[in-house]
Design an enzyme around this catalytic site. Structure first.
Site, PDB file in Angstrom:
ATOM      1  N   HIS A  84       4.725  -4.939   0.814  1.00 15.30           N
ATOM      2  CA  HIS A  84       3.954  -4.669  -0.405  1.00 15.30           C
ATOM      3  C   HIS A  84       2.452  -4.729  -0.156  1.00 15.30           C
ATOM      4  O   HIS A  84       1.672  -4.227  -0.953  1.00 15.30           O
ATOM      5  CB  HIS A  84       4.414  -5.540  -1.588  1.00 15.30           C
ATOM      6  CG  HIS A  84       3.919  -6.952  -1.619  1.00 15.30           C
ATOM      7  ND1 HIS A  84       4.648  -8.025  -1.159  1.00 15.30           N
ATOM      8  CD2 HIS A  84       2.767  -7.478  -2.084  1.00 15.30           C
ATOM      9  CE1 HIS A  84       3.963  -9.136  -1.341  1.00 15.30           C
ATOM     10  NE2 HIS A  84       2.819  -8.839  -1.905  1.00 15.30           N
ATOM     11  N   ASP A  94      10.433  -7.844   3.265  1.00 12.34           N
ATOM     12  CA  ASP A  94       9.065  -7.496   2.850  1.00 12.34           C
ATOM     13  C   ASP A  94       8.074  -7.573   4.021  1.00 12.34           C
ATOM     14  O   ASP A  94       7.231  -8.465   4.074  1.00 12.34           O
ATOM     15  CB  ASP A  94       8.637  -8.437   1.710  1.00 12.34           C
ATOM     16  CG  ASP A  94       7.480  -7.865   0.907  1.00 12.34           C
ATOM     17  OD1 ASP A  94       6.814  -6.929   1.387  1.00 12.34           O
ATOM     18  OD2 ASP A  94       7.233  -8.372  -0.203  1.00 12.34           O
ATOM     19  N   SER A 132       0.279 -13.499   0.367  1.00 13.55           N
ATOM     20  CA  SER A 132       1.258 -12.518   0.819  1.00 13.55           C
ATOM     21  C   SER A 132       0.893 -12.069   2.225  1.00 13.55           C
ATOM     22  O   SER A 132      -0.255 -11.739   2.492  1.00 13.55           O
ATOM     23  CB  SER A 132       1.263 -11.306  -0.102  1.00 13.55           C
ATOM     24  OG  SER A 132       2.085 -11.575  -1.189  1.00 13.55           O
TER      25      SER A 132
END
Ligand code: ARG
Ligand code: GLU
Length: 689
Positions: free
Chosen positions: A84, A221, A624
């Site tokens: 992402h 991810d 992230s």
């Protein structure tokens, strides 16, 4: 002087152990935490974590773009981050012929790697306490304006000196603890960063919005990039002549796996937290802001989802929009619930009562009353501001009108924008959203705070639906051909369009009626917090304080752990491929895995392939892509989310349920091998075990 000493003392006793795994610590001050880290299993030294004299782990961590983290994993600039985080790059390279989002992308050699305009990675060269230099020349008689000007002037000089060498250096002075302390951060920014690999979205985004912020989680991810430099290893614009960057340090990869209780260390760039605010701030977030924003977004999401379910085309058009609307929507739900469960407002009130008592006769006397008054003054304006952002702004038609107007002089740029807007525009959604949000706006926001224009329109039309019908019938902005035909000569016509008028009416309301009060009170609140922060440190000299997150590099350490999301339910901390197969369903978009993955699983032997794991690290948005490191300093995972029950950790940390979610590095390796068939990448990686 005594005050200063106490403040310093407060920073030094940050060495005291904290009961849970709460905290995002400054790497340069990690020597204050290292004993606690080692007691919890960490085997490396403070110098191994952060050093300006020798290569240390910090040299293997980067700020990826402007809101994620990434880590170096080879001596040839290979970098891991989240899917992402690389999403927009992967998307930019995707077309109908090469749908890398859908099918994944794997460079089979260096020459196949894809350059990414505008993408940078920033390595922290050093961070340094510059409080004395920033406040040099400060006199206690100075007004706040004079102090700010001085801080700016001194900071500019520090930045200039720190970046004199050029060569991609960037520096900034950041205020910590609301300006009680200042740190200089010096980065080297590399701007040739190429895409090496990405799994298909059905792996990289597996679970989609359904599983977002949730456990059990099975999202692969990750995406893989490579940093390039000029021949001298310095930053350079993209050039075929560039060579892979040779980092001072890169992570060795551990294949040993994780188990309950293992030490974990997340090294990355959390964006923003507010752990030291007053009960009024927390009450506003938990009882007013989050619920009202959630309610407005629920109205919007229900409409979007209804149309997405009816049409495959609309689902594609709105999936990314829906994802961004629902991401914060889900996070706020956990935050509000967590604040209530933790009784944070009552806890803070009790704390404030004790603080008040202690502060009597000191310079902190009356400070909380001042903050209280400022919050009370700000609240109705801020509430209205949130109706501006969550009810008035979401209408896509109004955004289109404003963006076209600002591009009228550059027809090519305007037409580009118009094409991409209409590619993902479905008018029935926008119409329904407009009517529903305008109705809520009138019903929920006090009339004293509604803009005159809104009230006039509602009075004239009698209902939001009638207003909507007329607006969408009369505006030219629903007609793509008409919008494309607009040129600089049409400025007047554009100015007279009802969509433009409405956009402006709302904007002026915000700009003239709300913004001045919000900004002034905001500044005064921040200023009061500078004292309140210092006061809290003096009041609790034994407590270990860490500065609120501000996208600078931090260390969060904890351990692998499950949690109890509800009565009689225990979530174990490791998910496996078996769980992906259990969720797999070709009928459900979020759970429709690629056939190759089904085939690989069917061959057998991969039941226990780990996919994700939970730990107690204190992380936030911006973390992230952060490396998750084991006790030996080797890479075991990539952080990508938190569980929604713990998202109040931006305000208050609950060791029982605050968990970060990481991709198990072994699932990334599995994907390289079986999905990407890009095993050549293993040759440049170093495996610790
Ligand atoms: N919740 C994660 C974060 O805050 C992941 C968001 C992207 N994934 C999604 N399904 N929207 O950024
Ligand atoms: N997904 C978040 C990010 O993009 C991390 C989740 C969080 O902890 O807020 O940074």
């Amino acid at each position: 002087m005594k005050r200063k000493l106490l403040f310093l003392l407060a920073l030094i006793v940050a060495a005291c152990p904290l009961k849970a795994d709460e905290g995002m610590w400054l790497p340069a001050l990690i020597s204050q935490r290292i004993a606690d880290m080692q007691a919890k299993g960490f085997k490396l030294s403070a110098e191994d974590v952060y050093s300006v004299n020798q290569a240390s782990l910090k040299d293997a961590v980067v700020l990826f773009g402007s809101g994620c983290t990434g880590e170096l994993v080879s001596d040839q600039g290979l970098l891991f981050t989240n899917h992402h985080c690389g999403y927009s790059q992967i998307q930019q390279h995707s077309s109908v012929e090469h749908d890398y989002l859908k099918d994944g992308f794997w460079a089979m050699s260096r020459s196949e790697e894809l350059p990414n305009k505008g993408l940078t990675v920033s390595f922290l060269e050093r961070m340094e306490d510059v409080t004395a230099a920033v406040l040099k020349g400060y006199k206690s008689k100075m007004t706040e304006e004079e102090r700010s000007a001085l801080v700016r002037k001194n900071s500019d000089a520090l930045v200039k000196a720190a970046t004199a060498e050029g060569k991609g250096l960037r520096a900034s002075v950041e205020a910590l603890y609301y300006g009680n302390q200042y740190f200089l951060f010096v980065y080297r920014v590399y701007r040739d960063v190429r895409l090496v690999g990405a799994p298909p979205s059905s792996i990289g985004k597996f679970g989609g919005d359904t599983d977002n912020w949730m456990w059990p989680r099975h999202t692969g991810d990750f995406s893989i990039f490579r940093v390039y430099a000029d021949k001298d290893n310095n930053p350079a614009d993209y050039s075929p002549e560039n060579v892979p960057y040779r980092p001072k340090k890169f992570f060795k990869v551990s294949r040993a796996g994780v188990k309950d209780g293992d030490f974990t260390f997340v090294y990355g760039c959390p964006g923003s937290t507010k752990e030291y605010v007053t009960s009024d701030d927390v009450r506003y977030v938990g009882e007013i802001s989050d619920p009202q924003k959630i309610a407005l977004r629920t109205l919007r999401l229900d409409i979007i989802k209804k149309y997405m379910a009816q049409s495959q085309a609309v689902r594609i058009q709105y999936s990314s929009k829906a994802a961004s609307v629902s991401n914060a929507w889900k996070k706020w739900q956990g935050e509000a619930k967590g604040i209530a469960k933790m009784k944070t407002v009552a806890e803070k009130k009790a704390y404030e009562a004790r603080f008040r008592q202690w502060a009597k006769g000191t310079r902190y006397d009356g400070l909380l009353e001042k903050l209280e008054a400022l919050y009370a003054e700000r609240e109705p304006y801020y509430r209205a501001y949130e109706y501006y952002t969550e009810a008035a702004r979401p209408t896509e038609l109004l955004q289109l009108a404003s963006n076209v107007r600002s591009r009228l002089d550059d027809k090519a740029a305007k037409d580009d924008y118009v094409e991409s807007f209409f590619k993902d525009y479905y008018q029935p959604i926008d119409e329904e959203v407009f009517a529903v949000l305008m109705k809520a706006f009138g019903e929920q926001l006090s009339p004293d705070f509604q803009p005159a224009y809104y009230k006039e329109q509602m009075r004239a039309y009698g209902s939001a639906e009638a207003w909507r019908d007329d607006l969408f019938a009369k505006t030219l902005f629903t007609d793509k051909e008409k919008v494309l035909a607009l040129t600089a000569a049409d400025r007047e016509k554009v100015a007279g369009d009802p969509a433009v008028k409405l956009y402006d009416a709302f904007y002026q309301w915000y700009y003239n009626d709300l913004r001045p009060v919000i900004n002034r009170t905001g500044n005064e609140i921040n200023l009061a917090y500078r004292d309140y922060m210092q006061g809290q440190m003096e009041f609790e000299p034994d407590k270990a304080f860490y500065p609120d997150a501000n996208l600078t590099l931090r260390v969060a350490y904890g351990h692998v752990a499950g949690y109890e999301p509800a009565d009689a339910t225990w979530y174990r901390p490791v998910s496996t491929l078996k769980g992906i197969i259990q969720k797999d369903n070709p009928e459900i978009f979020d759970y429709n895995i690629p056939q190759t993955l089904r085939d690989i699983y069917a061959e057998g032997g991969h039941d226990d392939q780990p996919v994700c794991f939970l730990a107690t690290n204190h992380t936030s948005g911006g973390n992230s892509g952060s490396p998750v490191i084991n006790a030996d300093g080797n890479l075991i995972g990539i952080n990508f989310d938190r569980v929604w029950e713990g998202t109040m950790s931006d305000i208050v940390f609950d060791p029982d349920v605050c968990r970060n979610i990481s991709l198990d590095i072994r699932y990334l390796l599995f994907n390289i091998e079986y999905i990407g068939h890009a095993g050549y990448l293993f040759d440049e990686m170093v495996f610790a075990d």
